[in-house]
Design a protein around this motif. Structure first.
Motif, PDB file in Angstrom:
ATOM      1  N   PHE A 257       0.855  -1.157   0.086  1.00 13.77           N
ATOM      2  CA  PHE A 257      -0.113  -0.002   0.077  1.00 13.77           C
ATOM      3  C   PHE A 257       0.861   1.178   0.083  1.00 13.77           C
ATOM      4  O   PHE A 257       0.713   2.107  -0.789  1.00 13.77           O
ATOM      5  CB  PHE A 257      -0.906  -0.068   1.395  1.00 13.77           C
ATOM      6  N   PHE A 258       1.732   1.382   1.004  1.00 12.02           N
ATOM      7  CA  PHE A 258       2.507   2.712   1.101  1.00 12.02           C
ATOM      8  C   PHE A 258       3.653   2.785   0.030  1.00 12.02           C
ATOM      9  O   PHE A 258       3.996   3.858  -0.298  1.00 12.02           O
ATOM     10  CB  PHE A 258       3.114   2.789   2.457  1.00 12.02           C
ATOM     11  N   GLU A 259       4.345   1.555  -0.368  1.00 12.16           N
ATOM     12  CA  GLU A 259       5.212   1.743  -1.277  1.00 12.16           C
ATOM     13  C   GLU A 259       4.653   2.113  -2.600  1.00 12.16           C
ATOM     14  O   GLU A 259       5.260   2.991  -3.382  1.00 12.16           O
ATOM     15  CB  GLU A 259       5.855   0.410  -1.552  1.00 12.16           C
ATOM     16  N   GLU A 260       3.482   1.866  -2.969  1.00 12.73           N
ATOM     17  CA  GLU A 260       2.819   2.184  -4.216  1.00 12.73           C
ATOM     18  C   GLU A 260       2.402   3.739  -4.179  1.00 12.73           C
ATOM     19  O   GLU A 260       2.602   4.264  -5.072  1.00 12.73           O
ATOM     20  CB  GLU A 260       1.527   1.563  -4.420  1.00 12.73           C
ATOM     21  N   ILE A 261       1.851   4.175  -3.075  1.00  8.44           N
ATOM     22  CA  ILE A 261       1.550   5.747  -3.078  1.00  8.44           C
ATOM     23  C   ILE A 261       2.871   6.416  -3.094  1.00  8.44           C
ATOM     24  O   ILE A 261       3.082   7.514  -3.817  1.00  8.44           O
ATOM     25  CB  ILE A 261       0.853   6.030  -1.834  1.00  8.44           C
ATOM     26  N   ALA A 262       4.011   5.905  -2.182  1.00 10.04           N
ATOM     27  CA  ALA A 262       5.004   6.959  -2.541  1.00 10.04           C
ATOM     28  C   ALA A 262       5.920   6.537  -4.034  1.00 10.04           C
ATOM     29  O   ALA A 262       6.256   7.583  -4.549  1.00 10.04           O
ATOM     30  CB  ALA A 262       6.196   6.096  -1.580  1.00 10.04           C
ATOM     31  N   LEU A 375       9.600   7.604   2.701  1.00 13.23           N
ATOM     32  CA  LEU A 375       9.459   6.414   1.416  1.00 13.23           C
ATOM     33  C   LEU A 375       9.610   7.024   0.073  1.00 13.23           C
ATOM     34  O   LEU A 375      10.255   6.490  -0.909  1.00 13.23           O
ATOM     35  CB  LEU A 375       8.176   5.703   1.718  1.00 13.23           C
ATOM     36  N   THR A 376       8.899   8.295  -0.139  1.00 10.36           N
ATOM     37  CA  THR A 376       8.871   9.043  -1.488  1.00 10.36           C
ATOM     38  C   THR A 376      10.426   9.336  -1.912  1.00 10.36           C
ATOM     39  O   THR A 376      10.803   9.004  -3.137  1.00 10.36           O
ATOM     40  CB  THR A 376       7.913  10.227  -1.329  1.00 10.36           C
ATOM     41  N   ASP A 377      11.092   9.656  -0.616  1.00 12.13           N
ATOM     42  CA  ASP A 377      12.525  10.178  -0.990  1.00 12.13           C
ATOM     43  C   ASP A 377      13.384   8.963  -1.327  1.00 12.13           C
ATOM     44  O   ASP A 377      14.165   9.240  -2.328  1.00 12.13           O
ATOM     45  CB  ASP A 377      12.955  11.075   0.295  1.00 12.13           C
ATOM     46  N   GLU A 378      13.039   8.178  -0.716  1.00 14.12           N
ATOM     47  CA  GLU A 378      13.915   6.932  -0.884  1.00 14.12           C
ATOM     48  C   GLU A 378      13.796   6.213  -2.266  1.00 14.12           C
ATOM     49  O   GLU A 378      14.371   5.737  -2.926  1.00 14.12           O
ATOM     50  CB  GLU A 378      13.638   5.759   0.176  1.00 14.12           C
ATOM     51  N   MET A 379      12.420   6.143  -2.405  1.00 10.91           N
ATOM     52  CA  MET A 379      12.081   5.678  -3.966  1.00 10.91           C
ATOM     53  C   MET A 379      12.789   6.612  -5.153  1.00 10.91           C
ATOM     54  O   MET A 379      13.304   5.909  -6.086  1.00 10.91           O
ATOM     55  CB  MET A 379      10.423   5.709  -4.130  1.00 10.91           C
ATOM     56  N   GLU A 380      12.666   8.013  -4.798  1.00 16.06           N
ATOM     57  CA  GLU A 380      13.284   8.537  -5.921  1.00 16.06           C
ATOM     58  C   GLU A 380      14.948   8.537  -5.827  1.00 16.06           C
ATOM     59  O   GLU A 380      15.309   8.262  -7.046  1.00 16.06           O
ATOM     60  CB  GLU A 380      13.111  10.185  -5.594  1.00 16.06           C
ATOM     61  N   ILE A 381      15.699   8.396  -4.741  1.00 14.68           N
ATOM     62  CA  ILE A 381      16.932   8.127  -4.677  1.00 14.68           C
ATOM     63  C   ILE A 381      17.389   6.687  -5.600  1.00 14.68           C
ATOM     64  O   ILE A 381      18.235   6.706  -6.263  1.00 14.68           O
ATOM     65  CB  ILE A 381      17.442   8.054  -3.426  1.00 14.68           C
TER      66      ILE A 381
END
Length: 515
Positions: A257-262, A375-381
Motif C-alpha cells: 500500500f504505502f510503497e505504491e503511494i510513494a 519512502l517517497t524520497d527513498e524511492m526517488e534515490i
C-alpha cells in the motif's frame, strides 16, 4: 461563486489542502508536483473510471461497451487481440488460435465502425492498449471520427504507443527499435497539428511490473523510457512545451500500500525534473499525468473472491497517490476474461472509494506522514541510481539492445518467486490459509469460430472495396516509408480506403524489416 463546504459525518470541516507551518512546503500543482498536478485534485474532478474491455468480434465488444457505459464508466479502454497487436489480419496463418482471445479482433476500418457503433467519439475518451500497430489503430479511430462528423480538435483519448517496454518486457513488437521510434515521433508530430487533445503515448510501467520488476524498477525503467521518447522528439525538432503536454503514463498498482503511494508521488517529482532539464518551461509540459491499473499478476486463481479485497487495496493506493484515471481488475481474471458480474463489481469498487470513503475530500491526504515522505524520497534515490546506469549505457534503446533492462527484471521476478516458494512472501490462499474446497466459478470463454467469421468479413470487404485505390495508397505508403516523410497521413489515407491492418503492417515490414 460560493464554494461548497465539505464536512465529515460529524460536521468537522475538511480543508482543500493541509500543510505544516513550514512556509517553504510544496503545495499541489506546484513544481515538482509531488502532491498532485491539480490544485484541488478530486474535490474538483474525480479520476476517470475506465474498464479495460475487448474480446471476440467488434460487435460483441460493442455490447460490453454499452453495458459498461450504462453502469457508469466514464471512458472506454480497448483491449486488442494478439494478431491485431502484432500486425496480422485474422485470416493469416499466424493468427490461428488467437483471434478474439485476449482482446477484440480489428482487421479494418469496418471493424472499428462496428466496435463503436452507437457511441459518439466526441463525447467519450478512449484508451487503446496498442503499440507496434498504434499508428494504424489511431488512423482508424480518426477516420471513424471524421465519418461521424466529429470535430477532431475535440477528440480525446490515449494510445499506448510505448514500444520500448515491448522490447524489454512484453514482446508485441514488429519492427527494429529505430524504425519503431520513427513511427512514434511521427504520431507525436501529426497529432500536435491534427488531433491536439489526443495523448500520443502512454509510457507504460504496467507491463514492466507484470513481467516481475520491483516498484523501484518499474519507476526507473518507465521514466528512462519516457526520457528516450523526449529526446527522440527533440531530435525531430518538435517543441517540448507542446508535445510533452500530450504524454501520459500507465502504472501498475501492486499490493504494498504505502510503497505504491510513494512510487506515484516520486514519479511526479522525478518527471518534472527530467522535463525541466531537457528544456520544458511550461508547467503543463512538466507534469506527469497517469493512468493506473490494479496488478493483474497479483490476482490468484485460488480463492478468487479474495481478489476483490486485493483490488480494493490497490485502487485505494492509486487514488491516494493521485492517479488521473483508473482501471480495476475483475476478481476472476486469473481464470478468464472478466464476466459481466466481475466487471461490474470492479467498477463499483471505484465508485465506492469515490463516494463513500472520504479519501477524495482533501488533496494528498497522506502528505506530511513521516513514513510516506521518507519512502517517497527513498524511492526517488533508488530509481535515480537505475536511470544514471541507463544514461551511462547511452539511454533506454541501447540498454534494451544490450539486454540490461530485461536482465534486471528477470532477476527481480526470480527473487520474488523464490520468496513465495520459501514462504517468506505470503500470498493468502496460495501458500498460507489455503483451503481444500473445490471452486468452479463461471468463466468467460471465446469460441475459435471467431476466426472463421472474421475471415468471411475480410473476404467480403476485399470484394466490395476499390482495390485499385487501395493498391495506390499502399504504394504511396511504401515510398514514404523509404524516405523521411511523416507516415501518419499515408496510413490514414490507406485506412480510409479500407486497407487492412495486416496489409499496412506488411508494407512497413518490407521497408523496415522485422526485429
Amino acid at each position: 461563486m460560493s464554494v461548497k463546504k465539505i464536512e465529515t459525518s460529524s460536521g468537522i470541516e475538511i480543508k482543500e489542502v493541509y500543510k505544516t507551518c513550514n512556509p517553504m512546503q510544496e503545495l499541489p500543482a506546484e513544481f515538482p508536483f509531488t502532491r498532485g498536478i491539480q490544485k484541488d485534485m478530486y474535490r474538483g474532478r474525480l479520476w476517470t473510471m475506465r474498464q479495460y474491455a475487448g474480446f471476440s468480434t467488434a460487435t460483441e465488444s460493442n455490447k460490453r461497451y454499452h453495458y459498461l457505459l450504462k453502469q457508469g464508466t466514464m471512458g472506454l479502454s480497448v483491449a486488442f487481440d494478439l494478431p491485431t497487436q502484432i500486425g496480422y489480419d485474422s485470416d493469416h496463418e499466424m493468427s490461428d488460435g488467437e483471434v478474439g482471445k485476449v482482446g477484440v479482433a480489428i482487421d479494418s476500418l469496418k471493424d472499428m465502425e462496428q466496435l463503436f457503433d452507437g457511441i459518439e467519439l466526441e463525447k467519450i475518451t478512449t484508451s487503446m492498449t496498442i503499440n507496434a500497430t498504434a499508428s494504424t489503430l489511431l488512423a482508424m479511430y480518426i477516420a471513424l471520427a471524421k465519418k461521424q462528423g466529429a470535430d477532431l480538435s475535440k477528440i480525446s483519448g490515449t494510445i499506448q504507443n510505448d514500444i520500448l517496454k515491448e522490447y524489454a518486457a512484453r514482446g508485441t513488437y514488429i519492427y527494429p527499435p529505430k524504425a519503431s521510434m520513427r513511427l512514434i515521433t511521427d504520431i507525436f508530430e501529426f497529432c500536435a497539428k491534427e488531433v491536439p487533445k489526443w495523448n500520443t503515448i502512454s509510457i507504460s510501467g504496467y507491463h514492466i511490473r507484470e513481467a516481475g520488476s520491483t516498484a523501484v524498477q518499474e519507476l526507473a525503467f518507465t521514466l528512462a523510457n519516457g526520457k528516450a521518447y523526449l529526446k527522440a522528439a527533440l531530435e525531430k525538432g518538435l517543441d517540448i512545451n507542446i508535445f510533452a503536454k500530450r504524454l501520459s503514463f500507465f502504472f501498475n498498482c501492486h499490493n504494498n500500500f504505502f510503497e505504491e503511494i510513494a512510487k506515484f508521488r516520486a514519479a511526479r517529482r522525478m518527471w518534472a525534473k527530467i522535463t525541466k532539464e531537457l528544456g520544458a518551461t511550461d508547467e503543463r509540459a512538466q507534469q506527469l499525468r497517469f493512468h493506473t491499473q490494479t496488478g493483474g499478476s497479483t490476482l490468484t486463481a485460488q480463492q478468487p473472491i479474495n481478489n476483490i479485497v486485493r483490488v480494493t487495496n490497490q485502487a485505494m493506493a492509486a487514488v491516494l497517490g493521485g492517479t488521473q484515471s483508473l482501471h480495476t481488475n475483475g476478481y476472476d481474471e486469473a481464470l478468464s476474461l472478466p464476466t459481466e458480474e466481475a466487471a461490474s463489481i470492479a467498477l463499483r469498487t471505484q465508485q465506492l472509494i469515490a463516494y463513500e470513503s472520504g479519501v477524495t475530500q482533501t488533496v494528498d491526504p497522506l502528505a506530511g506522514s513521516f513514513f510516506v515522505e521518507s519512502l517517497t524520497d527513498e524511492m526517488e534515490i533508488a530509481a535515480n541510481i537505475y536511470i544514471d546506469k541507463i544514461d551511462a549505457l547511452g539511454g533506454s534503446v541501447n540498454a534494451i539492445e544490450q539486454g540490461y533492462i530485461q536482465n534486471e527484471i528477470a532477476a527481480a521476478a526470480y527473487e520474488y518467486q523464490m520468496a513465495i516458494e520459501s514462504g517468506e512472501q505470503i500470498i493468502v490462499g496460495v501458500n498460507k490459509y489455503t483451503s481444500a474446497e473445490k471452486v468452479n466459478p463461471e468463466v468467460f470463454r471465446i469460441d475459435d469460430s471467431i476466426r472463421i467469421e472474421q475471415t468471411q468479413k475480410i473476404n467480403q470487404l476485399k470484394a466490395e472495396r476499390n482495390n485499385k485505390e487501395v493498391s495506390l495508397k499502399l504504394d504511396a505508403l511504401k515510398n514514404a516509408a523509404k524516405g523521411t516523410e511523416n507516415l501518419m497521413p499515408f496510413i490514414l489515407s490507406a485506412v480510409e480506403e479500407y486497407a487492412t491492418l495486416g496489409e499496412i503492417a506488411d508494407v512497413l515490414r518490407d521497408v523496415f524489416g522485422e526485429y
